[in-house]
Each structure stands twice: as C-alpha cells, then as structure tokens.
Write a protein that holds these residues in place. Structure first.
Motif, mmCIF file in Angstrom:
data_model
loop_
_atom_site.group_PDB
_atom_site.id
_atom_site.type_symbol
_atom_site.label_atom_id
_atom_site.label_comp_id
_atom_site.label_asym_id
_atom_site.label_seq_id
_atom_site.Cartn_x
_atom_site.Cartn_y
_atom_site.Cartn_z
ATOM 1 N N PRO A 5 0.830 -1.210 0.000
ATOM 2 C CA PRO A 5 0.000 0.000 0.000
ATOM 3 C C PRO A 5 0.860 1.255 0.000
ATOM 4 C CG PRO A 5 0.062 -0.967 2.197
ATOM 5 C CD PRO A 5 0.824 -1.896 1.292
ATOM 6 N N ALA A 6 0.246 2.370 -0.349
ATOM 7 C CA ALA A 6 0.932 3.665 -0.317
ATOM 8 C C ALA A 6 0.960 4.165 1.128
ATOM 9 C CB ALA A 6 0.203 4.659 -1.211
ATOM 10 N N PHE A 7 2.114 4.661 1.535
ATOM 11 C CA PHE A 7 2.275 5.238 2.871
ATOM 12 C C PHE A 7 2.523 6.720 2.725
ATOM 13 C CE2 PHE A 7 3.061 0.800 3.573
ATOM 14 C CZ PHE A 7 2.479 0.571 4.805
ATOM 15 N N PRO A 8 2.096 7.533 3.708
ATOM 16 C CA PRO A 8 1.464 7.143 4.960
ATOM 17 C C PRO A 8 0.066 6.573 4.732
ATOM 18 C CG PRO A 8 1.470 9.531 4.761
ATOM 19 C CD PRO A 8 2.229 8.983 3.577
ATOM 20 N N ILE A 9 -0.373 5.789 5.745
ATOM 21 C CA ILE A 9 -1.681 5.142 5.651
ATOM 22 C C ILE A 9 -2.323 5.124 7.035
ATOM 23 C CG2 ILE A 9 -0.835 2.787 6.066
ATOM 24 C CD1 ILE A 9 -2.773 1.918 3.751
ATOM 25 N N THR A 10 -3.632 5.231 7.064
ATOM 26 C CA THR A 10 -4.356 5.194 8.331
ATOM 27 C C THR A 10 -4.874 3.792 8.599
ATOM 28 O OG1 THR A 10 -6.476 5.692 7.304
ATOM 29 C CG2 THR A 10 -5.138 7.591 8.031
ATOM 30 N N ARG A 11 -5.223 3.547 9.857
ATOM 31 C CA ARG A 11 -5.830 2.270 10.249
ATOM 32 C C ARG A 11 -7.055 1.998 9.383
ATOM 33 N NH1 ARG A 11 -10.461 1.246 13.381
ATOM 34 N NH2 ARG A 11 -10.429 -0.731 14.499
ATOM 35 N N GLU A 12 -7.867 3.019 9.162
ATOM 36 C CA GLU A 12 -9.101 2.847 8.414
ATOM 37 C C GLU A 12 -8.816 2.455 6.962
ATOM 38 O OE1 GLU A 12 -8.442 5.330 10.641
ATOM 39 O OE2 GLU A 12 -9.774 4.436 12.136
ATOM 40 N N ALA A 13 -7.798 3.051 6.357
ATOM 41 C CA ALA A 13 -7.428 2.697 4.984
ATOM 42 C C ALA A 13 -6.909 1.263 4.909
ATOM 43 C CB ALA A 13 -6.396 3.670 4.442
ATOM 44 N N ALA A 30 -8.809 -9.104 12.245
ATOM 45 C CA ALA A 30 -8.798 -8.911 13.698
ATOM 46 C C ALA A 30 -7.548 -8.153 14.138
ATOM 47 C CB ALA A 30 -8.887 -10.251 14.407
ATOM 48 N N ALA A 31 -6.402 -8.481 13.555
ATOM 49 C CA ALA A 31 -5.158 -7.794 13.919
ATOM 50 C C ALA A 31 -5.242 -6.311 13.579
ATOM 51 C CB ALA A 31 -3.976 -8.448 13.209
ATOM 52 N N VAL A 32 -5.740 -5.998 12.386
ATOM 53 C CA VAL A 32 -5.829 -4.593 11.973
ATOM 54 C C VAL A 32 -6.864 -3.860 12.823
ATOM 55 C CG1 VAL A 32 -6.366 -3.023 10.069
ATOM 56 C CG2 VAL A 32 -4.973 -5.068 9.652
ATOM 57 N N LYS A 33 -7.969 -4.515 13.143
ATOM 58 C CA LYS A 33 -8.980 -3.882 13.998
ATOM 59 C C LYS A 33 -8.433 -3.571 15.383
ATOM 60 C CE LYS A 33 -13.372 -5.439 12.083
ATOM 61 N NZ LYS A 33 -14.586 -6.233 12.373
ATOM 62 N N SER A 34 -7.399 -4.299 15.815
ATOM 63 C CA SER A 34 -6.824 -4.072 17.146
ATOM 64 C C SER A 34 -5.958 -2.810 17.203
ATOM 65 C CB SER A 34 -5.994 -5.279 17.584
ATOM 66 O OG SER A 34 -4.748 -5.318 16.902
ATOM 67 N N LEU A 35 -5.632 -2.248 16.039
ATOM 68 C CA LEU A 35 -4.847 -1.011 16.017
ATOM 69 C C LEU A 35 -5.700 0.140 16.544
ATOM 70 C CD1 LEU A 35 -3.261 -1.413 12.469
ATOM 71 C CD2 LEU A 35 -2.096 -1.709 14.673
ATOM 72 N N PRO A 36 -5.080 1.137 17.148
ATOM 73 C CA PRO A 36 -5.849 2.267 17.678
ATOM 74 C C PRO A 36 -6.597 3.014 16.577
ATOM 75 C CG PRO A 36 -3.545 2.362 18.397
ATOM 76 C CD PRO A 36 -3.648 1.270 17.387
ATOM 77 N N ASP A 92 7.209 -0.656 7.951
ATOM 78 C CA ASP A 92 7.883 -1.061 9.186
ATOM 79 C C ASP A 92 7.046 -0.655 10.404
ATOM 80 O OD1 ASP A 92 11.376 -1.162 8.558
ATOM 81 O OD2 ASP A 92 9.827 -1.025 7.040
ATOM 82 N N GLN A 93 6.576 0.591 10.433
ATOM 83 C CA GLN A 93 5.758 1.061 11.554
ATOM 84 C C GLN A 93 4.485 0.237 11.685
ATOM 85 O OE1 GLN A 93 4.877 5.200 11.067
ATOM 86 N NE2 GLN A 93 6.704 5.859 12.183
ATOM 87 N N LEU A 94 3.828 -0.030 10.575
ATOM 88 C CA LEU A 94 2.585 -0.789 10.603
ATOM 89 C C LEU A 94 2.828 -2.201 11.131
ATOM 90 C CD1 LEU A 94 -0.422 -1.196 9.975
ATOM 91 C CD2 LEU A 94 0.249 -1.750 7.615
ATOM 92 N N LEU A 95 3.849 -2.867 10.622
ATOM 93 C CA LEU A 95 4.119 -4.235 11.064
ATOM 94 C C LEU A 95 4.514 -4.297 12.532
ATOM 95 C CD1 LEU A 95 5.908 -5.619 7.896
ATOM 96 C CD2 LEU A 95 3.594 -6.165 8.694
ATOM 97 N N LEU A 96 5.298 -3.326 12.994
ATOM 98 C CA LEU A 96 5.637 -3.288 14.419
ATOM 99 C C LEU A 96 4.394 -3.086 15.272
ATOM 100 C CD1 LEU A 96 8.964 -1.264 14.505
ATOM 101 C CD2 LEU A 96 8.622 -3.647 15.197
ATOM 102 N N ALA A 97 3.504 -2.199 14.826
ATOM 103 C CA ALA A 97 2.261 -1.966 15.568
ATOM 104 C C ALA A 97 1.409 -3.230 15.617
ATOM 105 C CB ALA A 97 1.478 -0.816 14.946
ATOM 106 N N LEU A 98 1.537 -4.085 14.594
ATOM 107 C CA LEU A 98 0.802 -5.348 14.566
ATOM 108 C C LEU A 98 1.542 -6.454 15.304
ATOM 109 C CD1 LEU A 98 -0.441 -5.171 10.878
ATOM 110 C CD2 LEU A 98 -1.858 -5.020 12.953
ATOM 111 N N GLY A 99 2.694 -6.130 15.880
ATOM 112 C CA GLY A 99 3.434 -7.084 16.695
ATOM 113 C C GLY A 99 4.447 -7.930 15.944
ATOM 114 N N ILE A 100 4.635 -7.675 14.661
ATOM 115 C CA ILE A 100 5.608 -8.442 13.890
ATOM 116 C C ILE A 100 7.018 -8.009 14.296
ATOM 117 C CG2 ILE A 100 6.464 -9.009 11.569
ATOM 118 C CD1 ILE A 100 3.605 -9.997 12.084
ATOM 119 N N GLY A 101 7.876 -8.971 14.589
ATOM 120 C CA GLY A 101 9.250 -8.665 14.957
ATOM 121 C C GLY A 101 9.436 -8.281 16.403
ATOM 122 N N SER A 102 8.398 -8.443 17.193
ATOM 123 C CA SER A 102 8.505 -8.090 18.608
ATOM 124 C C SER A 102 8.511 -9.322 19.501
ATOM 125 C CB SER A 102 7.374 -7.141 19.005
ATOM 126 O OG SER A 102 6.123 -7.769 18.819
#
Length: 130
Positions: free
Chosen positions: A58-66, A82-88, A97-107
């Motif tokens: 996808p094109a970044f920046p991107i919002t949770r809703e997009a 479900a994972a995306v819905k869990s984002l604020p 990178d930011q999106l995947l970290l927020a989804l818990g990837i690599g943590s």
C-alpha cells in the motif's frame, strides 16, 4: 505479473503481485528477519505472510481505516482483519515497518516495543472495557 497461492491467506484465490511489489515485500521480510527489535519468530513469519499477502504494497502514509479497507477489499483472512482492527482508531503509519511493528511483527510476542499498541500497566494485553 506473478501469481502465488501462498500469498493468499485463504489459499484459494491467489493474489497477483508484480515484480516490484514482490521485491519490495521480500526486502521488507529480509529487513525484519535481520533487524527486528526483539526477534522474527516462526509465528511472525506466518503472520507477515498473511498480512503482506493481503495488503500487497500500500501507499504510505496510511491510516488504520485505509488498511481496514484494503483488508476487506482483498477478502483478507479473519486473523488479519482482527489484527488490523486491534490497532488504535485514527492511527497513522508512515511506513510498512511502523505498521508491522504496531501489529506485533518482529517483537517476539512483546508489546512494549516502539510502535506497538499501549499495554496494561499490570502486564499483558489491555483489559476489556467495563
């Protein structure tokens, strides 16, 4: 275009990726495998494949809703939705990178790394609304 059934979380309707998209996703995966804040586990690898297989590039920046719109349009797996819905709500991500970290990837299952959702001060996942 390259069609790869392994990119489709459901496995029955392969998504089509061009060479540029496939190369970008592969570079992202190599970066996460090498430089993840905690570790890139087998679970992370599986989730990475489901998420990137649903979103493409996808094109970044991107919002949770997009991101939610893309998941729905691509008939993403319930686990991805479900994972995306869990984002604020209202969250915005400047990079994959930011999106995947927020989804818990690599943590490595931890939620106390930069970009991850807020955590309950008592530990564990945030509590349910009362």
């Amino acid at each position: 275009m390259t069609i790869d059934a392994s990119n489709d979380p459901r496995g029955d309707h392969p998504l089509e990726f061009g060479d540029r998209e496939r190369d970008e996703i592969e570079a992202l995966r190599r970066r996460f495998e090498r430089d993840a804040p905690q570790a890139f586990t087998d679970s992370d690898a599986s989730r990475f494949e489901r998420i990137t297989g649903t979103l493409g590039v996808p094109a970044f920046p991107i919002t949770r809703e997009a991101v939610l719109d893309i998941v729905r349009a691509n008939h993403g797996a319930d686990s991805v939705l479900a994972a995306v819905k869990s984002l604020p709500e209202g969250a915005r991500y400047d990079s994959y990178d930011q999106l995947l970290l927020a989804l818990g990837i690599g943590s490595a299952g931890r939620i106390d790394v930069p970009g991850a959702p807020a955590r309950d001060p008592e530990g564990g996942a945030p509590g349910l609304p009362r």
